[in-house]
Write a protein that holds these residues in place. Structure first.
Motif, PDB file in Angstrom:
ATOM      1  N   MET A   1       0.839  -1.201   0.000  1.00  0.00           N
ATOM      2  CA  MET A   1       0.000   0.000   0.000  1.00  0.00           C
ATOM      3  C   MET A   1       0.869   1.244   0.000  1.00  0.00           C
ATOM      4  O   MET A   1       1.875   1.321   0.669  1.00  0.00           O
ATOM      5  CB  MET A   1      -0.903  -0.027   1.230  1.00  0.00           C
ATOM      6  CG  MET A   1      -1.819   1.178   1.286  1.00  0.00           C
ATOM      7  SD  MET A   1      -3.322   0.833   2.151  1.00  0.00           S
ATOM      8  CE  MET A   1      -4.212   2.351   1.835  1.00  0.00           C
ATOM      9  N   ARG A   2       0.402   2.203  -0.793  1.00  0.00           N
ATOM     10  CA  ARG A   2       1.200   3.416  -0.958  1.00  0.00           C
ATOM     11  C   ARG A   2       0.609   4.548  -0.133  1.00  0.00           C
ATOM     12  O   ARG A   2      -0.591   4.768  -0.137  1.00  0.00           O
ATOM     13  CB  ARG A   2       1.191   3.810  -2.433  1.00  0.00           C
ATOM     14  CG  ARG A   2       2.054   5.011  -2.760  1.00  0.00           C
ATOM     15  CD  ARG A   2       1.750   5.472  -4.161  1.00  0.00           C
ATOM     16  NE  ARG A   2       1.960   4.392  -5.126  1.00  0.00           N
ATOM     17  CZ  ARG A   2       3.106   4.199  -5.754  1.00  0.00           C
ATOM     18  NH1 ARG A   2       4.122   4.987  -5.527  1.00  0.00           N
ATOM     19  NH2 ARG A   2       3.221   3.220  -6.624  1.00  0.00           N
ATOM     20  N   PHE A   3       1.452   5.235   0.631  1.00  0.00           N
ATOM     21  CA  PHE A   3       0.993   6.412   1.350  1.00  0.00           C
ATOM     22  C   PHE A   3       1.566   7.631   0.671  1.00  0.00           C
ATOM     23  O   PHE A   3       2.782   7.714   0.473  1.00  0.00           O
ATOM     24  CB  PHE A   3       1.438   6.362   2.815  1.00  0.00           C
ATOM     25  CG  PHE A   3       0.736   5.290   3.578  1.00  0.00           C
ATOM     26  CD1 PHE A   3      -0.546   5.505   4.058  1.00  0.00           C
ATOM     27  CD2 PHE A   3       1.338   4.064   3.781  1.00  0.00           C
ATOM     28  CE1 PHE A   3      -1.205   4.509   4.737  1.00  0.00           C
ATOM     29  CE2 PHE A   3       0.685   3.069   4.468  1.00  0.00           C
ATOM     30  CZ  PHE A   3      -0.597   3.291   4.946  1.00  0.00           C
ATOM     31  N   ILE A   4       0.701   8.551   0.275  1.00  0.00           N
ATOM     32  CA  ILE A   4       1.186   9.772  -0.346  1.00  0.00           C
ATOM     33  C   ILE A   4       1.306  10.831   0.729  1.00  0.00           C
ATOM     34  O   ILE A   4       0.324  11.212   1.354  1.00  0.00           O
ATOM     35  CB  ILE A   4       0.225  10.232  -1.454  1.00  0.00           C
ATOM     36  CG1 ILE A   4       0.064   9.116  -2.481  1.00  0.00           C
ATOM     37  CG2 ILE A   4       0.746  11.480  -2.131  1.00  0.00           C
ATOM     38  CD1 ILE A   4      -1.034   9.358  -3.464  1.00  0.00           C
ATOM     39  N   PHE A   5       2.534  11.255   0.958  1.00  0.00           N
ATOM     40  CA  PHE A   5       2.786  12.259   1.984  1.00  0.00           C
ATOM     41  C   PHE A   5       2.701  13.622   1.342  1.00  0.00           C
ATOM     42  O   PHE A   5       3.565  14.002   0.550  1.00  0.00           O
ATOM     43  CB  PHE A   5       4.165  12.007   2.597  1.00  0.00           C
ATOM     44  CG  PHE A   5       4.471  12.921   3.733  1.00  0.00           C
ATOM     45  CD1 PHE A   5       3.589  13.031   4.812  1.00  0.00           C
ATOM     46  CD2 PHE A   5       5.627  13.669   3.733  1.00  0.00           C
ATOM     47  CE1 PHE A   5       3.881  13.877   5.855  1.00  0.00           C
ATOM     48  CE2 PHE A   5       5.915  14.510   4.778  1.00  0.00           C
ATOM     49  CZ  PHE A   5       5.042  14.622   5.845  1.00  0.00           C
ATOM     50  N   LYS A   6       1.637  14.352   1.672  1.00  0.00           N
ATOM     51  CA  LYS A   6       1.433  15.636   1.000  1.00  0.00           C
ATOM     52  C   LYS A   6       2.133  16.740   1.776  1.00  0.00           C
ATOM     53  O   LYS A   6       1.927  16.904   2.976  1.00  0.00           O
ATOM     54  CB  LYS A   6      -0.051  15.934   0.885  1.00  0.00           C
ATOM     55  CG  LYS A   6      -0.712  15.064  -0.168  1.00  0.00           C
ATOM     56  CD  LYS A   6      -2.177  15.387  -0.329  1.00  0.00           C
ATOM     57  CE  LYS A   6      -2.773  14.443  -1.360  1.00  0.00           C
ATOM     58  NZ  LYS A   6      -4.218  14.382  -1.290  1.00  0.00           N
ATOM     59  N   THR A   7       3.000  17.469   1.063  1.00  0.00           N
ATOM     60  CA  THR A   7       3.719  18.555   1.708  1.00  0.00           C
ATOM     61  C   THR A   7       3.359  19.893   1.082  1.00  0.00           C
ATOM     62  O   THR A   7       3.918  20.917   1.448  1.00  0.00           O
ATOM     63  CB  THR A   7       5.229  18.347   1.564  1.00  0.00           C
ATOM     64  OG1 THR A   7       5.517  18.132   0.185  1.00  0.00           O
ATOM     65  CG2 THR A   7       5.697  17.174   2.377  1.00  0.00           C
ATOM     66  N   ASP A   8       2.454  19.864   0.117  1.00  0.00           N
ATOM     67  CA  ASP A   8       2.230  21.063  -0.665  1.00  0.00           C
ATOM     68  C   ASP A   8       0.790  21.021  -1.177  1.00  0.00           C
ATOM     69  O   ASP A   8       0.308  19.969  -1.588  1.00  0.00           O
ATOM     70  CB  ASP A   8       3.214  21.043  -1.855  1.00  0.00           C
ATOM     71  CG  ASP A   8       3.183  22.345  -2.616  1.00  0.00           C
ATOM     72  OD1 ASP A   8       2.412  23.243  -2.216  1.00  0.00           O
ATOM     73  OD2 ASP A   8       3.920  22.459  -3.607  1.00  0.00           O
ATOM     74  N   TYR A   9       0.095  22.151  -1.145  1.00  0.00           N
ATOM     75  CA  TYR A   9      -1.279  22.158  -1.643  1.00  0.00           C
ATOM     76  C   TYR A   9      -1.347  21.839  -3.130  1.00  0.00           C
ATOM     77  O   TYR A   9      -2.316  21.277  -3.614  1.00  0.00           O
ATOM     78  CB  TYR A   9      -1.929  23.516  -1.380  1.00  0.00           C
ATOM     79  CG  TYR A   9      -2.256  23.730   0.067  1.00  0.00           C
ATOM     80  CD1 TYR A   9      -3.115  22.863   0.717  1.00  0.00           C
ATOM     81  CD2 TYR A   9      -1.705  24.790   0.765  1.00  0.00           C
ATOM     82  CE1 TYR A   9      -3.411  23.040   2.048  1.00  0.00           C
ATOM     83  CE2 TYR A   9      -1.996  24.984   2.099  1.00  0.00           C
ATOM     84  CZ  TYR A   9      -2.849  24.102   2.742  1.00  0.00           C
ATOM     85  OH  TYR A   9      -3.138  24.278   4.059  1.00  0.00           O
ATOM     86  N   ALA A  10      -0.282  22.194  -3.852  1.00  0.00           N
ATOM     87  CA  ALA A  10      -0.285  21.960  -5.290  1.00  0.00           C
ATOM     88  C   ALA A  10      -0.384  20.468  -5.610  1.00  0.00           C
ATOM     89  O   ALA A  10      -0.846  20.081  -6.678  1.00  0.00           O
ATOM     90  CB  ALA A  10       0.971  22.545  -5.927  1.00  0.00           C
ATOM     91  N   GLN A  11       0.034  19.646  -4.631  1.00  0.00           N
ATOM     92  CA  GLN A  11      -0.025  18.201  -4.866  1.00  0.00           C
ATOM     93  C   GLN A  11      -1.456  17.717  -5.083  1.00  0.00           C
ATOM     94  O   GLN A  11      -1.698  16.758  -5.797  1.00  0.00           O
ATOM     95  CB  GLN A  11       0.580  17.472  -3.670  1.00  0.00           C
ATOM     96  CG  GLN A  11       2.043  17.180  -3.861  1.00  0.00           C
ATOM     97  CD  GLN A  11       2.589  16.482  -2.640  1.00  0.00           C
ATOM     98  OE1 GLN A  11       2.517  17.006  -1.546  1.00  0.00           O
ATOM     99  NE2 GLN A  11       3.123  15.310  -2.840  1.00  0.00           N
ATOM    100  N   ASP A  12      -2.409  18.416  -4.430  1.00  0.00           N
ATOM    101  CA  ASP A  12      -3.799  18.020  -4.600  1.00  0.00           C
ATOM    102  C   ASP A  12      -4.261  18.206  -6.036  1.00  0.00           C
ATOM    103  O   ASP A  12      -5.216  17.585  -6.468  1.00  0.00           O
ATOM    104  CB  ASP A  12      -4.687  18.870  -3.681  1.00  0.00           C
ATOM    105  CG  ASP A  12      -4.714  18.288  -2.287  1.00  0.00           C
ATOM    106  OD1 ASP A  12      -4.522  17.068  -2.176  1.00  0.00           O
ATOM    107  OD2 ASP A  12      -4.919  19.051  -1.332  1.00  0.00           O
TER     108      ASP A  12
END
Lengths: 358, 291
Positions: A1-12
């Motif tokens: 399973m992959r966890f996407i660690f979001k560090t930036d709003y642009a990632q959304d």
């Protein structure tokens, strides 16, 4: 399973969420580009059909899946696109120009059809689009000086400044290019303010209005965009079939497009593709199955209608998110194995909300 | 006398539309869903009558009520089997579901060898007879359609006005929750409404059968009843009748006075004009959804 660690709003907002997606979709694009090498003539033609219907499905998805406006007359836009393409190609115009014009005229018609959407919604809108579908079909049949009426007209192969792109490979690449552009366009639309406004309108018109979304403008825009995309599909459809007549763009085709959207999964871009694959492979599966059924059932003319009807009912009753929804469940099951719980995708229980004031 | 003849044929066609539209409106009022398979229910009713008359050898006066009763049960069964599980889902869901039901019904009928694959005439006792009314020739089939529609309207009116069931149906359609609190079994009422609407569709099918023919695709006429329901206002029973008559008359006169091709789309042009001018129909009140 992959966890996407979001560090930036642009990632959304990224189209490609993670490297896995980039890898698999890249592989898919490569495989599709190489399709003339690995697929025979027959399969290449079937893939072209899938691409055409996927584009049409994306068009209807923008309207029904993302803006929440039902349309039972979308084959009319397919027809407008196909006839514009047929008439202009016969004059020897290059195909990028004719396809742009097909999309443009289709969008103009779509904006007109969208007008009732400003006053009415729900079931009234469905009936309005149904009516428009019938009227467009009749106009195509009666405007004989341009469309050659019910006799139908044959379509020349795509032209490009003197070069004749009539081979099935050339057509396949045109269809593939259109599909990729439209898909990227729709994905981009969905992450833009416009696409978010569409989704807001779908989820609640009144709250969207309260948030300052101009309903009339966005609904018309949704109709026009949807019609333009379906018009593009119509242009491809005309070249693929090489012969078009008004009865190809009637209520049956419209219902097929709805079937595509519902079976694929309302409100997902993947759904349009899965639905298109379903719509193209289903008649062949039925043809294969015919041999194993007793002749009284297998040879009956109504078999296909029964299968379509039952499949449609089954999806609405048991899998409202369509094939894509089923895939999501399977994927989650695999990712979480062995911790998948039964209620994870349970359909939210809702009570009939009256639209009547009384 | 062409006018009178057109008037009669327009009204009789309009009555058929009105009966189908009545089915839409009954269901819409009770459950706020729209049944796109109404035309197919009509087709099934006509085939039911046909089978009972030609294969069982029953007389018309026995076969017709039997077919209507069968369709009543069928309507209840349909509601129980496929509509009730998705009650409360968006309208579009039910639209797709009933389109599926219609497809299946049409396909199944056309799979029956020798019955579904061909076009039949329903041997009604009044077939082919004509009446001479002041120079206008009127076929008895058309008179039967008009008369039967009038009787049915009266019966429905009396039922909704005076019978306990009719009043319960009205209450349930106005406010399901309040009706439930008053002790009305709303779910059973919904089932009965579907049955009633299927029975009305069967009557329409039996009346239409001598005018056109009985075949698997006769349900497509249901698509023309949508304009009728919208013109009258989707939530109004008298509106459905008036809307049906308007559409029937417009179609008859468009077929006579306008160039070829207008007859088939006249109904749709009328409904689009109606949606722009008066979206709630002739008899519908202004509605605004509560938040």
């Amino acid at each position: 399973m992959r966890f996407i660690f979001k560090t930036d709003y642009a990632q959304d907002l990224q189209i490609v969420k993670h490297s896995g997606q980039a890898f698999w979709y890249g592989l898919l694009v490569l495989a599709m580009l190489a399709a003339p090498l690995w697929a025979g003539d027959y399969w290449l033609s079937q893939i072209s059909f899938v691409l055409i219907y996927a584009v049409a499905g994306l068009g209807l998805m923008v309207l029904s899946g993302f803006t929440g406006l039902a349309s039972i007359g979308h084959a009319a836009f397919l027809g407008v696109g196909a006839y514009v393409q047929a008439v202009l190609s016969a004059k020897g115009w290059p195909f990028p120009l004719t396809m742009a014009l097909a999309a443009g005229l289709s969008a103009a018609v779509g904006a007109v059809v969208g007008l009732p959407a400003l006053w009415v919604k729900g079931i009234y809108l469905a009936i309005a689009t149904l009516s428009f579908g019938f009227i467009v079909e009749e106009v195509l049949a009666r405007w004989e000086s341009v469309t050659k009426g019910n006799a139908g007209m044959s379509v020349t192969s795509p032209q490009f400044f003197g070069a004749d792109l009539g081979s099935s490979e050339a057509f396949y690449y045109i269809a593939l290019g259109t599909t990729v552009l439209v898909t990227l366009g729709v994905l981009n639309l969905l992450r833009s303010a416009t696409g978010r406004a569409f989704i807001a309108i779908r989820d609640s018109e009144i709250s969207a209005q309260s948030m300052g979304i101009h309903l009339a403008g966005y609904k018309t825009l949704a109709f026009a965009l949807s019609a333009a995309i379906v018009g593009l599909a119509g242009a491809l459809y005309a070249h693929k079939l090489r012969f078009i007549s008004p009865d190809q763009f009637g209520i049956v085709q419209s219902v097929d497009l709805l079937l595509l959207v519902v079976v694929g999964g309302v409100g997902s871009v993947h759904g349009a593709f899965l639905g298109a694959i379903f719509l193209i492979t289903m008649p062949q599966l039925i043809a294969l199955g015919k041999d194993y059924l007793p002749p009284a059932i297998g040879q009956a003319a109504g078999l296909q209608a029964v299968v379509y009807g039952v499949v449609l009912m089954a999806f609405v009753l048991f899998e409202p998110h369509g094939l894509y929804g089923r895939w999501l469940k399977v994927r989650t099951w695999l990712q979480l194995f062995p911790f998948y719980r039964k209620g994870m995708f349970k359909r939210q229980k809702s009570y009939a909300k009256s639209e009547r004031l009384k | 006398m062409a006018i009178v003849q057109l008037l009669i044929s327009g009204i009789s066609l309009g009555c058929i539309y009105a009966l189908i539209a009545l089915g839409f409106v009954l269901i819409y009022k009770a459950t706020e869903t729209v049944n796109f398979a109404q035309g197919e229910l009509m087709m099934l009713g006509a085939f039911g009558g046909l089978v009972m008359m030609t294969i069982f050898g029953w007389s018309f006066w026995l076969a017709a009520p039997a077919a209507v009763a069968c369709m009543f049960l069928m309507g209840i069964g349909l509601e129980r089997a496929v509509i009730r599980p998705i009650l409360g889902q968006p309208q579009f869901t039910v639209v797709m579901l009933t389109i599926g039901v219609g497809y299946t019904a049409r396909g199944l009928i056309s799979m029956i060898p020798e019955i579904g694959t061909e076009t039949h005439t329903l041997p009604v006792p009044y077939a082919g007879q004509v009446m001479n009314l002041g120079g206008a020739v009127i076929s008895l089939e058309q008179v039967a359609v008009i008369g039967m529609t009038a009787v049915l309207c009266l019966v429905l009116y009396l039922m909704f006005r005076y019978s306990k069931l009719g009043i319960a149906m009205q209450a349930a359609s106005q406010n399901q929750l309040a009706a439930y609190y008053m002790g009305i079994p709303v779910r059973r009422i919904n089932g009965l409404v579907w049955g009633l609407s299927a029975a009305v569709a069967a009557i329409a099918g039996l009346l239409l059968a001598p005018v056109t023919f009985v075949h698997a695709n006769m349900g497509f006429i249901g698509l023309k009843a949508f304009p009728a329901a919208v013109v009258g206002g989707f939530g109004s029973l008298p509106g459905a009748i008036v809307g049906g008559l308007v559409i029937g008359l417009v179609e008859a006169f468009a077929g006579f006075y306008l160039p070829e091709g207008f007859k088939d789309i006249a109904a749709y042009v009328v409904v689009l004009i109606m949606l722009v001018v008066k979206p709630n129909g002739l008899f519908g009140g202004a509605m605004r959804k509560k938040v």
